[in-house]
Design an enzyme around this catalytic site. Structure first.
Site, PDB file in Angstrom:
ATOM      1  N   TYR A 121       0.818  -1.221   0.000  1.00 47.41           N
ATOM      2  CA  TYR A 121       0.000   0.000   0.000  1.00 47.41           C
ATOM      3  C   TYR A 121       0.850   1.270   0.000  1.00 47.41           C
ATOM      4  O   TYR A 121       0.337   2.359  -0.210  1.00 47.41           O
ATOM      5  CB  TYR A 121      -0.945   0.026   1.208  1.00 47.41           C
ATOM      6  CG  TYR A 121      -1.947  -1.116   1.250  1.00 47.41           C
ATOM      7  CD1 TYR A 121      -2.128  -1.957   0.167  1.00 47.41           C
ATOM      8  CD2 TYR A 121      -2.717  -1.350   2.387  1.00 47.41           C
ATOM      9  CE1 TYR A 121      -3.035  -3.001   0.211  1.00 47.41           C
ATOM     10  CE2 TYR A 121      -3.627  -2.391   2.439  1.00 47.41           C
ATOM     11  CZ  TYR A 121      -3.776  -3.226   1.351  1.00 47.41           C
ATOM     12  OH  TYR A 121      -4.676  -4.252   1.404  1.00 47.41           O
ATOM     13  N   LYS A 135       4.363 -15.001   2.484  1.00 47.15           N
ATOM     14  CA  LYS A 135       4.199 -15.737   1.221  1.00 47.15           C
ATOM     15  C   LYS A 135       5.602 -15.933   0.659  1.00 47.15           C
ATOM     16  O   LYS A 135       5.937 -15.541  -0.468  1.00 47.15           O
ATOM     17  CB  LYS A 135       3.289 -14.915   0.287  1.00 47.15           C
ATOM     18  CG  LYS A 135       2.910 -15.582  -1.004  1.00 47.15           C
ATOM     19  CD  LYS A 135       1.858 -16.663  -0.841  1.00 47.15           C
ATOM     20  CE  LYS A 135       1.594 -17.345  -2.176  1.00 47.15           C
ATOM     21  NZ  LYS A 135       0.841 -18.602  -2.033  1.00 47.15           N
ATOM     22  N   ASP A 182      -2.043 -18.046   2.271  1.00 50.11           N
ATOM     23  CA  ASP A 182      -3.193 -18.766   1.720  1.00 50.11           C
ATOM     24  C   ASP A 182      -3.653 -19.860   2.686  1.00 50.11           C
ATOM     25  O   ASP A 182      -4.855 -20.063   2.899  1.00 50.11           O
ATOM     26  CB  ASP A 182      -2.891 -19.333   0.320  1.00 50.11           C
ATOM     27  CG  ASP A 182      -1.459 -19.839   0.173  1.00 50.11           C
ATOM     28  OD1 ASP A 182      -0.645 -19.605   1.093  1.00 50.11           O
ATOM     29  OD2 ASP A 182      -1.140 -20.458  -0.845  1.00 50.11           O
ATOM     30  N   ASP A 240      -4.626  -6.862   6.357  1.00 53.16           N
ATOM     31  CA  ASP A 240      -5.881  -6.208   6.000  1.00 53.16           C
ATOM     32  C   ASP A 240      -6.956  -7.270   5.736  1.00 53.16           C
ATOM     33  O   ASP A 240      -8.070  -7.236   6.269  1.00 53.16           O
ATOM     34  CB  ASP A 240      -5.628  -5.359   4.734  1.00 53.16           C
ATOM     35  CG  ASP A 240      -6.790  -4.462   4.383  1.00 53.16           C
ATOM     36  OD1 ASP A 240      -7.761  -4.415   5.157  1.00 53.16           O
ATOM     37  OD2 ASP A 240      -6.729  -3.800   3.320  1.00 53.16           O
ATOM     38  N   ASP A 264      -9.994  -8.783   8.551  1.00 52.92           N
ATOM     39  CA  ASP A 264     -11.414  -8.678   8.206  1.00 52.92           C
ATOM     40  C   ASP A 264     -12.078 -10.055   8.225  1.00 52.92           C
ATOM     41  O   ASP A 264     -13.212 -10.204   8.677  1.00 52.92           O
ATOM     42  CB  ASP A 264     -11.597  -8.017   6.839  1.00 52.92           C
ATOM     43  CG  ASP A 264     -11.816  -6.517   6.979  1.00 52.92           C
ATOM     44  OD1 ASP A 264     -11.485  -5.979   8.057  1.00 52.92           O
ATOM     45  OD2 ASP A 264     -12.306  -5.882   6.029  1.00 52.92           O
TER      46      ASP A 264
END
Ligand code: NAD
Length: 358
Positions: free
Chosen positions: A141, A190, A223, A247, A251
């Site tokens: 971001y 990852k 994942d 993020d 959520d």
């Protein structure tokens, strides 16, 4: 001890829920011999109305000097005009940036009294108590981005970028929190694909192994974590991850307890004050009706005591009082089952105060 707490009630239901959290802080202060100095300031839409700026200089200045900040929520349809010069959310992004709040903490701990509101089966959700640390000021971001015209159309790119220092400080913060909990940290990355994740993994492992040898540490690919979070959430204690993974995962995690009105969060940096808030927004549909659930903001106040003022006992007292009120069957509309009687914002706040005093 006298701590300066800056209140930023904001818009919509913000002022209603912050008022209840303030009353809880005042009461817990009296009970535990602490004094808090409160001042209240504008942020978001109300600040645009008053000053044309969602984060007036006065608000930022007071927040810099405070020991901690308690925020309600910002935004609402009144300020949604896409052609407007500024928006309420700009105030929120700016305060996080100005105060260097690089760590976002979200506890995911469903109330035992509301386990059946969870979309997961009882035996899966029971015992879940996760504290997420999401890196908030780096990664995809904030990396270099761009959009270029090409012969066939356009090409856009974003870059995920992390430095050793950025990984060290958040992993260290996560480990410090884990030492006060079950001493277990899971780092999510990852690293099978991303270079930034390989750096993350190396640095995280070094910090844990050299500075926190007592911690039980493991690494999970993002994942796989998305699956584990709904198949075995009770297996995790502290989870630390980079900005975008955090993020998405937080959520996903916030759905586990089954209600938005119960979840607090904190954004921390060093040095400087932490900012504490409910994860819900300004709920314009119910603003001014006296029905908003104040418990997420009250629980954010408990996080404030624990993480910014190091007041563990008063923090735990608030959390116990909230749980006791829920156990006794009291519900605001958002957490009441169909046909179940519900109470308003003030009544819920009052019940928490009564429990604390008892
Ligand atoms: P929201 O969280 O405000 O509301 C979603 C739904 O949940 C609504 O039906 C609302 O009534 C309900 N709800 C939320 N909090 C509740 C509470 N404490 N008690 C009972 N019910 C509650 O999300 P939204 O509707 O998408 O956004 C409304 C405004 O809030 C928008 O302007 C958005 O930009 C803003 N927002 C602000 C923040 C923040 O300040 N950190 C976060 C999210 C959204």
């Amino acid at each position: 001890m006298s701590a300066k707490i800056a209140l930023l009630p904001g818009d919509g239901i913000g002022p209603e829920v912050v008022a209840e959290a303030r009353a809880v802080l005042e009461t817990v202060g009296q009970l535990f011999g602490q004094t808090f100095e409160f001042t209240s300031h504008l942020i978001g839409g109300c600040a645009i109305d008053a000053h044309g700026d969602p984060l007036p200089a006065e608000t930022l200045e007071v927040c810099r000097k405070a020991d901690a900040i308690l925020l309600g929520a910002v935004g609402g349809p009144k300020w949604d005009d896409p052609t407007a010069k500024t928006r309420p959310e700009v105030g929120l992004l700016k305060i996080r940036k100005e105060l260097g709040l690089y760590a976002n903490l979200r506890p995911i701990k469903p109330s035992p009294s509301l386990i059946d509101s969870s979309p997961l089966k009882r035996h899966i959700i029971e015992g879940t108590d996760i504290l997420f640390f999401r890196e908030l000021t780096g990664g995809l971001y904030f990396g270099k981005s761009g959009l270029e015209k090409t012969e066939t159309g356009e090409t856009a790119f974003n870059t995920m970028i992390y430095s050793t220092h950025e990984v060290e400080r958040i992993v260290r913060m996560a480990c410090q929190a884990a030492m006060k909990r079950r001493k277990k940290v899971t780092s999510v990355d990852k690293a099978n694909v991303l270079e930034a994740s390989r750096l993350w993994r190396r640095v995280a492992e070094r910090i844990v192994k050299t500075e926190f040898p007592e911690i039980q540490y493991d690494v999970v690919l993002v994942d796989a974590m998305a699956m584990h979070l709904i198949s075995k959430p009770a297996a995790f204690d502290v989870v630390v991850t980079e900005n975008m993974f955090g993020d998405i995962l937080t959520d996903e995690g916030s759905m586990l307890p089954g209600s938005l009105g119960l979840l607090p969060s904190a954004s921390l940096g060093e040095p400087g004050p932490g900012l504490y808030e409910p994860i819900h927004g300004s709920a314009p549909d119910i603003a001014g009706k006296g029905v908003a659930n104040p418990l997420a903001t009250i629980l954010a106040a408990a996080m404030l005591l624990r993480h910014s003022l190091n007041l563990e006992k008063p923090a735990a007292a608030i959390e116990d009082a909230v749980e006791a009120v829920l156990k006794a069957g009291h519900r605001t509309k958002d957490i009441a089952a169909a046909g179940e009687k519900s109470i308003g914002t003030k009544e819920m706040g009052k019940l928490v105060l009564e429990r604390l005093k008892a």
